[in-house]
Design a protein around this motif. Sequence first.
Motif, mmCIF file in Angstrom:
data_model
loop_
_atom_site.group_PDB
_atom_site.id
_atom_site.type_symbol
_atom_site.label_atom_id
_atom_site.label_comp_id
_atom_site.label_asym_id
_atom_site.label_seq_id
_atom_site.Cartn_x
_atom_site.Cartn_y
_atom_site.Cartn_z
ATOM 1 N N ALA A 278 7.689 -9.137 2.178
ATOM 2 C CA ALA A 278 6.621 -8.310 2.984
ATOM 3 C C ALA A 278 5.201 -8.773 2.464
ATOM 4 O O ALA A 278 4.829 -9.460 1.718
ATOM 5 C CB ALA A 278 6.452 -6.855 2.145
ATOM 6 N N GLN A 279 4.246 -8.973 3.580
ATOM 7 C CA GLN A 279 2.970 -9.154 3.317
ATOM 8 C C GLN A 279 2.000 -7.931 3.485
ATOM 9 O O GLN A 279 1.091 -7.894 4.386
ATOM 10 C CB GLN A 279 2.650 -10.276 4.507
ATOM 11 C CG GLN A 279 3.437 -11.315 4.493
ATOM 12 C CD GLN A 279 3.118 -12.289 5.706
ATOM 13 O OE1 GLN A 279 2.381 -11.956 6.559
ATOM 14 N NE2 GLN A 279 4.120 -13.361 5.983
ATOM 15 N N GLY A 280 2.136 -7.132 2.586
ATOM 16 C CA GLY A 280 1.478 -5.763 2.582
ATOM 17 C C GLY A 280 2.475 -4.876 2.801
ATOM 18 O O GLY A 280 3.663 -4.927 2.891
ATOM 19 N N PHE A 281 1.911 -3.473 2.560
ATOM 20 C CA PHE A 281 2.749 -2.217 2.966
ATOM 21 C C PHE A 281 1.841 -1.038 3.480
ATOM 22 O O PHE A 281 0.769 -1.125 3.709
ATOM 23 C CB PHE A 281 2.983 -1.602 1.396
ATOM 24 C CG PHE A 281 1.835 -1.048 0.672
ATOM 25 C CD1 PHE A 281 1.626 0.081 0.808
ATOM 26 C CD2 PHE A 281 1.079 -1.924 -0.189
ATOM 27 C CE1 PHE A 281 0.604 0.682 -0.187
ATOM 28 C CE2 PHE A 281 0.194 -1.246 -0.997
ATOM 29 C CZ PHE A 281 -0.181 -0.241 -0.851
ATOM 30 N N ALA A 282 2.656 -0.373 3.831
ATOM 31 C CA ALA A 282 2.209 0.860 4.799
ATOM 32 C C ALA A 282 2.574 2.199 3.981
ATOM 33 O O ALA A 282 3.955 2.285 3.645
ATOM 34 C CB ALA A 282 2.312 0.963 6.197
ATOM 35 N N VAL B 264 7.852 -2.146 12.269
ATOM 36 C CA VAL B 264 6.623 -2.658 12.099
ATOM 37 C C VAL B 264 6.896 -4.097 11.260
ATOM 38 O O VAL B 264 7.742 -3.961 10.305
ATOM 39 C CB VAL B 264 5.719 -1.836 11.205
ATOM 40 C CG1 VAL B 264 4.651 -2.717 10.738
ATOM 41 C CG2 VAL B 264 5.488 -0.563 11.911
ATOM 42 N N GLN C 244 6.098 -5.649 6.796
ATOM 43 C CA GLN C 244 5.383 -4.690 5.794
ATOM 44 C C GLN C 244 6.755 -3.981 4.850
ATOM 45 O O GLN C 244 7.527 -3.563 5.519
ATOM 46 C CB GLN C 244 4.490 -3.747 6.532
ATOM 47 C CG GLN C 244 3.187 -4.372 6.855
ATOM 48 C CD GLN C 244 2.229 -3.145 7.119
ATOM 49 O OE1 GLN C 244 2.860 -2.095 7.922
ATOM 50 N NE2 GLN C 244 0.900 -3.643 6.967
ATOM 51 N N SER C 245 6.343 -3.669 3.726
ATOM 52 C CA SER C 245 6.859 -2.473 3.085
ATOM 53 C C SER C 245 6.671 -1.271 3.746
ATOM 54 O O SER C 245 5.483 -1.036 3.907
ATOM 55 C CB SER C 245 7.014 -2.654 1.572
ATOM 56 O OG SER C 245 7.462 -3.886 1.241
ATOM 57 N N GLN C 246 7.530 -0.333 3.829
ATOM 58 C CA GLN C 246 7.177 1.058 4.547
ATOM 59 C C GLN C 246 7.370 2.118 3.174
ATOM 60 O O GLN C 246 8.814 2.171 2.874
ATOM 61 C CB GLN C 246 7.788 1.383 5.470
ATOM 62 C CG GLN C 246 7.573 0.139 6.669
ATOM 63 C CD GLN C 246 6.050 0.588 7.364
ATOM 64 O OE1 GLN C 246 5.675 1.454 7.494
ATOM 65 N NE2 GLN C 246 5.785 -0.782 7.690
ATOM 66 N N ALA D 131 10.432 -5.009 4.140
ATOM 67 C CA ALA D 131 10.099 -5.777 5.466
ATOM 68 C C ALA D 131 11.355 -6.558 5.923
ATOM 69 O O ALA D 131 12.366 -7.104 5.324
ATOM 70 C CB ALA D 131 8.989 -6.739 5.288
#
Length: 311
Positions: free
Chosen positions: A152-156, A178, A181-183, A250
């Motif tokens: 992941a390069q960020g999360f939502a 998406v 990203q981690s969700q 991700a």
Amino acid sequence: MNIAISDQSLLRQAAAAAAGGQQYPAGTLYLVATPIGNLADLSLRAIHALGLVDALACEDTRQGGALLRHLGLHKPLITLHQHNEREASAGVLARLAAGERVAYASDAGTPAISDPGAVLVQAAVAAGYRVLPLPGPSSAAAALSVAGDTVAQGFAFVGFLPTKAGERRSALQAVLAVPLQSQVVFEAPHRIADLMALLAELAPSRSVTVCRELTKQFETVHTAPAGSLPAWLAADAQRLKGEFVLVLHAAEPVAVAADGLPAEVMRVLAPLVAELPLKQAVALAVQITGEPRNRLYDAALALKNAAGDEA
């Protein structure tokens, strides 16, 4: 859990020693993160601020009152939840206008993250009052920290998915689409089996971290491919109980060949080129992969030339 009066006094003294050096201006709204299952996670700064405020607005006065009693504190309580947030915010603003300090706490975790609080914050800011966060417990942050998603390069933060089957499927498909990203998804115990079945159907190879009853005595953290989750859940009836936070990892990035085609497409094209005439190989590859014919033709020609050079 009850704390003796002497222990409550010592706790508040420790909180004052640790957090009393910071300013706590009057006429300010303080958002207080509260424990998600373990009272020991309440920060010393939150304890100190709760001792200073003139009133506590809370999602449920029973929960807020119990928290104050745990600390040996007595404050006026204001009910502010998702069904009365706009109306109740007016009462909080009136107290701020009078120069009072007011804290807001949802039932558990950080306000305004899948909990009430955002409407109150918006109203306070629009009226010109300061809003200060007192950070602390958050089930979303806790779940992300133990997921170990190195891709992941960020999360939502997704929160709860729709309850209707069609809307739920569409929403989950959008979440899974998406990239990088981690969700973070919340789920109730009576719907967790359906969610895991849907994940297993739509993305069986996607890694998922399942967090159940975070910070509580019987908390569970389990990371596995989505395809294995229905069987894992069914193996122990206890796994169906409690509140759930899922981290959908991700997706692994798709390897791309030098010509821009995904590696899996090249794995389809290469044996076709080796066994069939160029045009026939490209035509079959178009049918199988759906990639544009001109890109496949260029790649096939490169493969054919490379094979000729090696010969």
